[in-house]
Design a protein around this motif. Structure first.
Motif: not given
Length: 386
Positions: A136-144, A317-319
């Motif tokens: 299970h990979t946890l990601s921090a995603y800059a949405t803009t 992030v879901e995309s």
């Protein structure tokens, strides 16, 4: 001249190879035929160019050896798939992730206004015979920016609660957290996570559901009876993919009622809530319609435009996870030994970021194919500017 300002294709690739060189290699130097930085450059380039397993990576490398030798020696050519797999399995995933994080921070040093934290499971990485759970990979995603800033591999989804604070520390250490509005789904709605986010001079927007049933019910009750003067609302309508989605964001900064002097089971322990939010979503399809209501708590001052944008942006992030499954076959990955699953998860997210950042027309699939056919386009992807 700053290497990042040079126009030569070597400029940013040299920086990437420099970060790869920082990875420790426990092999005896005189026996090293394939240096780590060369192998990782091969893996990253081939992954961008539509290769989703080690056999494909080796075949691509053999066909593009002259291109690879423009940036590294590759004195002994391309290793076989088995050797490549063994080396990737041995690399420390924490150091490997920091290598990519450092490169991303160097190329995109600006702070990001919205950061979404979410997890994804690579279902086929489990091994029941040996008691190995799916990665299970946890990601921090800059949405803009549509950029993965950091990620952590955890053995199962339930460990997200303990992994999120560590991920926040990584972002803060890289100088990418202060001033951001961090969105996390319901599993991250924990007092410790909220306090750590604020301690790092960021704000949180946390979904209420399931694990905070009392607070969720209280927020819903508040919005049912709240005076209109206390509420600020915004409605958006989006059309596409055969449906119409109407979202109504309703927020309030009247949160004094959340803190009570009385002690009771299930009482909220969050001390820095400044805004509560309710989002009503209606989705209309050709043959049916659905409705949904979600509630959130937020430590930022009420700014309905900013909060609505952060809430909607969390979908990014879901995309990204969907693209990893569809275009990079992440959910079909069967790496089960060593650190291979964690390390290749890093490579795939990194490759997706670079491909999406390029302004060329066409789908992700088309751009990856183009990178496999045209090394000049691959270079453009590897040295992309924002």
């Amino acid at each position: 001249m700053d290497p990042l300002e040079e126009e030569s294709p070597r400029a940013r690739l040299a920086l990437l190879l420099k970060h790869f060189s920082e990875l420790t290699d426990d092999r005896e130097a005189w026996r090293v035929l394939y240096p780590i930085k060369e192998v990782l450059f091969l893996v990253v380039s081939a992954t961008i160019a539509s290769c989703d397993d080690f056999e494909d990576i080796v075949e691509w490398g053999e066909q593009h050896l002259d291109f690879l030798r423009r940036f590294a020696e590759f004195h002994h050519g391309i290793p076989c798939a088995r050797w490549l797999r063994d080396l990737v399995n041995r690399i420390d995933p924490i150091l490997f992730q920091r290598c990519f994080n450092g490169w991303v921070a160097a190329l995109w040093p600006d702070r990001h206004e919205f950061i979404a934290i979410d997890g994804k499971t690579a279902r086929r990485t489990h091994d029941r015979r040996n008691g190995l759970k799916a990665l299970h990979t946890l990601s921090a995603y800059a949405t803009t920016a549509r950029l993965t800033l950091a990620q952590l591999g955890v053995p199962e989804k339930t460990n997200e609660i303990t992994a999120i604070p560590e991920l926040l520390d990584q972002l803060a250490e890289a100088g990418q957290l202060a001033g951001a509005l961090v969105t996390i789904d319901a599993i991250g709605c924990q007092v410790e996570i909220a306090d750590k986010t604020v301690a790092h001079k960021a704000d949180y927007l946390l979904a209420l559901k399931g694990n905070q049933p009392t607070l969720e019910a209280d927020v819903l009750d508040y919005f049912r009876t709240a005076p209109a003067a206390e509420l600020v609302a915004k409605t958006t309508v989006e059309k596409g993919h055969g449906r119409i989605e109407t979202r109504t964001y309703t927020a309030s900064q009247a949160v004094d009622w959340i803190v009570s002097e009385r002690s009771y089971p299930g009482q909220p322990r969050f001390t820095n809530i400044k805004t509560v939010l309710k989002v009503d979503t209606r989705t209309e399809h050709a043959d049916r319609s659905t409705s949904d209501t979600r509630t959130y708590i937020c430590s930022a001052q009420l700014d309905i435009e900013r909060i609505a944008k952060a809430c909607r942006g969390h979908w990014g992030v879901e995309s990204m996870h969907w693209l990893l499954d569809v275009e990079f076959k992440d959910d079909l990955s069967r790496y089960r030994t060593g650190h291979g699953a964690k390390n290749m998860a890093v490579v795939r997210r990194f490759a997706l970021d670079l491909v999406r950042s390029h302004k060329a027309t066409g789908s992700i699939k088309t751009r990856r194919r183009r990178a496999s056919w045209n090394t000049n386009f691959l270079l453009q992807v590897l040295q992309i500017r924002r």
